[in-house]
Design a protein around this motif. Structure first.
Motif, PDB file in Angstrom:
ATOM      1  N   PHE A  32     -47.558  13.233 -48.396  1.00  0.00           N
ATOM      2  CA  PHE A  32     -46.861  13.758 -47.218  1.00  0.00           C
ATOM      3  C   PHE A  32     -47.443  15.107 -46.794  1.00  0.00           C
ATOM      4  O   PHE A  32     -47.613  15.384 -45.607  1.00  0.00           O
ATOM      5  CB  PHE A  32     -45.360  13.883 -47.491  1.00  0.00           C
ATOM      6  N   ARG A  35     -50.734  14.493 -45.147  1.00  0.00           N
ATOM      7  CA  ARG A  35     -50.582  14.020 -43.772  1.00  0.00           C
ATOM      8  C   ARG A  35     -50.252  15.181 -42.827  1.00  0.00           C
ATOM      9  O   ARG A  35     -50.749  15.256 -41.706  1.00  0.00           O
ATOM     10  CB  ARG A  35     -49.454  12.966 -43.740  1.00  0.00           C
ATOM     11  N   TRP A  68     -32.841  21.122 -45.992  1.00  0.00           N
ATOM     12  CA  TRP A  68     -33.755  19.980 -45.867  1.00  0.00           C
ATOM     13  C   TRP A  68     -34.292  19.691 -47.257  1.00  0.00           C
ATOM     14  O   TRP A  68     -34.793  20.591 -47.920  1.00  0.00           O
ATOM     15  CB  TRP A  68     -34.884  20.372 -44.910  1.00  0.00           C
ATOM     16  N   PRO A  69     -34.187  18.432 -47.733  1.00  0.00           N
ATOM     17  CA  PRO A  69     -34.408  18.184 -49.159  1.00  0.00           C
ATOM     18  C   PRO A  69     -35.851  17.987 -49.593  1.00  0.00           C
ATOM     19  O   PRO A  69     -36.113  17.897 -50.783  1.00  0.00           O
ATOM     20  CB  PRO A  69     -33.619  16.889 -49.397  1.00  0.00           C
ATOM     21  N   VAL A  81     -39.145  22.990 -37.867  1.00  0.00           N
ATOM     22  CA  VAL A  81     -39.465  21.844 -37.018  1.00  0.00           C
ATOM     23  C   VAL A  81     -39.117  20.532 -37.712  1.00  0.00           C
ATOM     24  O   VAL A  81     -38.546  19.625 -37.126  1.00  0.00           O
ATOM     25  CB  VAL A  81     -40.969  21.848 -36.640  1.00  0.00           C
ATOM     26  N   ASP A  85     -42.766  13.273 -41.318  1.00  0.00           N
ATOM     27  CA  ASP A  85     -42.436  12.164 -40.406  1.00  0.00           C
ATOM     28  C   ASP A  85     -42.174  12.671 -38.995  1.00  0.00           C
ATOM     29  O   ASP A  85     -42.631  12.093 -38.016  1.00  0.00           O
ATOM     30  CB  ASP A  85     -41.199  11.413 -40.896  1.00  0.00           C
ATOM     31  N   ILE A  86     -41.418  13.775 -38.930  1.00  0.00           N
ATOM     32  CA  ILE A  86     -41.130  14.366 -37.620  1.00  0.00           C
ATOM     33  C   ILE A  86     -42.414  14.910 -37.003  1.00  0.00           C
ATOM     34  O   ILE A  86     -42.660  14.749 -35.807  1.00  0.00           O
ATOM     35  CB  ILE A  86     -40.054  15.460 -37.756  1.00  0.00           C
ATOM     36  N   GLU A  89     -44.242  11.944 -35.520  1.00  0.00           N
ATOM     37  CA  GLU A  89     -43.620  11.491 -34.267  1.00  0.00           C
ATOM     38  C   GLU A  89     -43.926  12.449 -33.122  1.00  0.00           C
ATOM     39  O   GLU A  89     -44.245  12.039 -32.014  1.00  0.00           O
ATOM     40  CB  GLU A  89     -42.089  11.409 -34.429  1.00  0.00           C
TER      41      GLU A  89
ATOM     42  N   ARG B  47     -34.609  15.702 -33.381  1.00  0.00           N
ATOM     43  CA  ARG B  47     -35.066  14.867 -34.491  1.00  0.00           C
ATOM     44  C   ARG B  47     -34.697  15.431 -35.859  1.00  0.00           C
ATOM     45  O   ARG B  47     -34.352  14.698 -36.773  1.00  0.00           O
ATOM     46  CB  ARG B  47     -36.576  14.698 -34.414  1.00  0.00           C
ATOM     47  N   VAL B  48     -34.821  16.736 -35.987  1.00  0.00           N
ATOM     48  CA  VAL B  48     -34.498  17.338 -37.286  1.00  0.00           C
ATOM     49  C   VAL B  48     -33.060  17.005 -37.685  1.00  0.00           C
ATOM     50  O   VAL B  48     -32.784  16.657 -38.832  1.00  0.00           O
ATOM     51  CB  VAL B  48     -34.688  18.862 -37.231  1.00  0.00           C
ATOM     52  N   HIS B  51     -32.696  13.253 -38.690  1.00  0.00           N
ATOM     53  CA  HIS B  51     -33.167  12.997 -40.059  1.00  0.00           C
ATOM     54  C   HIS B  51     -32.198  13.591 -41.070  1.00  0.00           C
ATOM     55  O   HIS B  51     -31.967  13.028 -42.135  1.00  0.00           O
ATOM     56  CB  HIS B  51     -34.571  13.573 -40.262  1.00  0.00           C
ATOM     57  N   GLN B  52     -31.634  14.733 -40.708  1.00  0.00           N
ATOM     58  CA  GLN B  52     -30.703  15.393 -41.628  1.00  0.00           C
ATOM     59  C   GLN B  52     -29.472  14.528 -41.883  1.00  0.00           C
ATOM     60  O   GLN B  52     -28.956  14.491 -42.995  1.00  0.00           O
ATOM     61  CB  GLN B  52     -30.277  16.740 -41.041  1.00  0.00           C
ATOM     62  N   TYR B  55     -30.556  12.067 -44.430  1.00  0.00           N
ATOM     63  CA  TYR B  55     -30.728  12.720 -45.737  1.00  0.00           C
ATOM     64  C   TYR B  55     -29.368  13.009 -46.375  1.00  0.00           C
ATOM     65  O   TYR B  55     -29.187  12.859 -47.574  1.00  0.00           O
ATOM     66  CB  TYR B  55     -31.516  14.024 -45.592  1.00  0.00           C
ATOM     67  N   LYS B  56     -28.425  13.425 -45.537  1.00  0.00           N
ATOM     68  CA  LYS B  56     -27.097  13.719 -46.066  1.00  0.00           C
ATOM     69  C   LYS B  56     -26.462  12.456 -46.640  1.00  0.00           C
ATOM     70  O   LYS B  56     -25.793  12.490 -47.672  1.00  0.00           O
ATOM     71  CB  LYS B  56     -26.201  14.312 -44.975  1.00  0.00           C
ATOM     72  N   LEU B  69     -39.726   8.683 -48.964  1.00  0.00           N
ATOM     73  CA  LEU B  69     -39.090   7.888 -47.914  1.00  0.00           C
ATOM     74  C   LEU B  69     -39.648   8.349 -46.574  1.00  0.00           C
ATOM     75  O   LEU B  69     -39.425   9.476 -46.147  1.00  0.00           O
ATOM     76  CB  LEU B  69     -37.569   8.082 -47.922  1.00  0.00           C
ATOM     77  N   GLN B  70     -40.407   7.452 -45.952  1.00  0.00           N
ATOM     78  CA  GLN B  70     -40.941   7.756 -44.639  1.00  0.00           C
ATOM     79  C   GLN B  70     -39.887   7.350 -43.628  1.00  0.00           C
ATOM     80  O   GLN B  70     -39.506   6.179 -43.582  1.00  0.00           O
ATOM     81  CB  GLN B  70     -42.234   6.967 -44.459  1.00  0.00           C
ATOM     82  N   LEU B  71     -39.410   8.300 -42.874  1.00  0.00           N
ATOM     83  CA  LEU B  71     -38.221   8.060 -42.062  1.00  0.00           C
ATOM     84  C   LEU B  71     -38.509   8.099 -40.570  1.00  0.00           C
ATOM     85  O   LEU B  71     -39.207   8.996 -40.091  1.00  0.00           O
ATOM     86  CB  LEU B  71     -37.174   9.126 -42.419  1.00  0.00           C
ATOM     87  N   THR B  72     -37.984   7.111 -39.865  1.00  0.00           N
ATOM     88  CA  THR B  72     -38.035   7.123 -38.406  1.00  0.00           C
ATOM     89  C   THR B  72     -36.617   6.900 -37.907  1.00  0.00           C
ATOM     90  O   THR B  72     -35.914   6.009 -38.402  1.00  0.00           O
ATOM     91  CB  THR B  72     -38.935   5.983 -37.871  1.00  0.00           C
ATOM     92  N   THR B  73     -36.186   7.725 -36.978  1.00  0.00           N
ATOM     93  CA  THR B  73     -34.842   7.536 -36.423  1.00  0.00           C
ATOM     94  C   THR B  73     -34.958   7.172 -34.947  1.00  0.00           C
ATOM     95  O   THR B  73     -35.909   7.559 -34.278  1.00  0.00           O
ATOM     96  CB  THR B  73     -33.988   8.811 -36.559  1.00  0.00           C
TER      97      THR B  73
END
Lengths: 104, 78
Positions: A32, A35, A68-69, A81, A85-86, A89, B47-48, B51-52, B55-56, B69-73
């Motif tokens: 990650f 990337r 943020w974990p 930001v 992944d974000i 995107e 977006r943040v 994703h949060q 994650y929560k 975990l590659q995440l797309t929302t």
């Protein structure tokens, strides 16, 4: 504000673009982070990196700082930001280029 | 201990009831997943924050046992 928090705050506010990552820009230690570096390099923007593997206080502290974990975490002009992944995107949509002010 | 895809989906749906969750096992090792989560709960959120929310839902597992975990929302299209 804890010591780690103050140090993170100084890094975030003292650099226009800063990536908290595992490893260094030359030798990322996780896919990650790798990337995230590839995206920043592709944008041609100058950035700072902070290797959280070298500093346990920052490694824990950054997760609390942003709520943020995961690592990596990108900050632009003092604002969190998101993770890789974000970044991907926003890179694909062109938003990231605009945000960091990179030339076309 | 790796997580099962179904467990990830259940946790997300418990926190975000209308979520449509698609999970792919990227490496076939039960450890590297890609998830696409579609929910009206994301409407109007950056977006943040989207994703949060996910994650929560995953709580302490995220960044721990679930490290990749590659995440797309997404927000559902009418």
């Amino acid at each position: 504000m804890s010591d780690a928090n103050a140090r993170i705050d100084a890094l975030v506010k003292g650099n226009d673009v800063v990536l908290f990552m595992k490893g260094t820009a030359l030798f990322p230690q996780c896919g990650f982070s790798s990337r995230a570096i590839a995206i920043l390099d592709h944008l041609g923007v100058s950035y700072e990196t902070v290797d959280v593997l070298q500093d346990q206080e920052i490694r824990q502290g950054i997760k609390e700082y942003s709520d943020w974990p995961t690592i990596p975490q990108l900050y632009v002009k003092g604002e969190f930001v998101g993770g890789s992944d974000i970044m991907m995107e926003m890179f694909e949509s062109g938003e990231l280029k605009t945000l960091v002010g990179a030339d076309a | 201990m790796p997580m099962q895809a179904q467990e990830i989906e259940e946790l997300i749906r418990a926190a975000i009831p209308d979520a449509r969750v698609e999970i792919r096992d990227l490496a076939g090792d039960g450890d590297h997943y890609a998830a696409t989560v579609t929910s009206s709960a994301f409407a109007g959120l950056p977006r943040v924050r989207q994703h949060q929310l996910v994650y929560k839902a995953l709580g302490h597992r995220m960044g721990g046992e679930l490290h990749a975990l590659q995440l797309t929302t997404a927000i559902p299209q009418e």
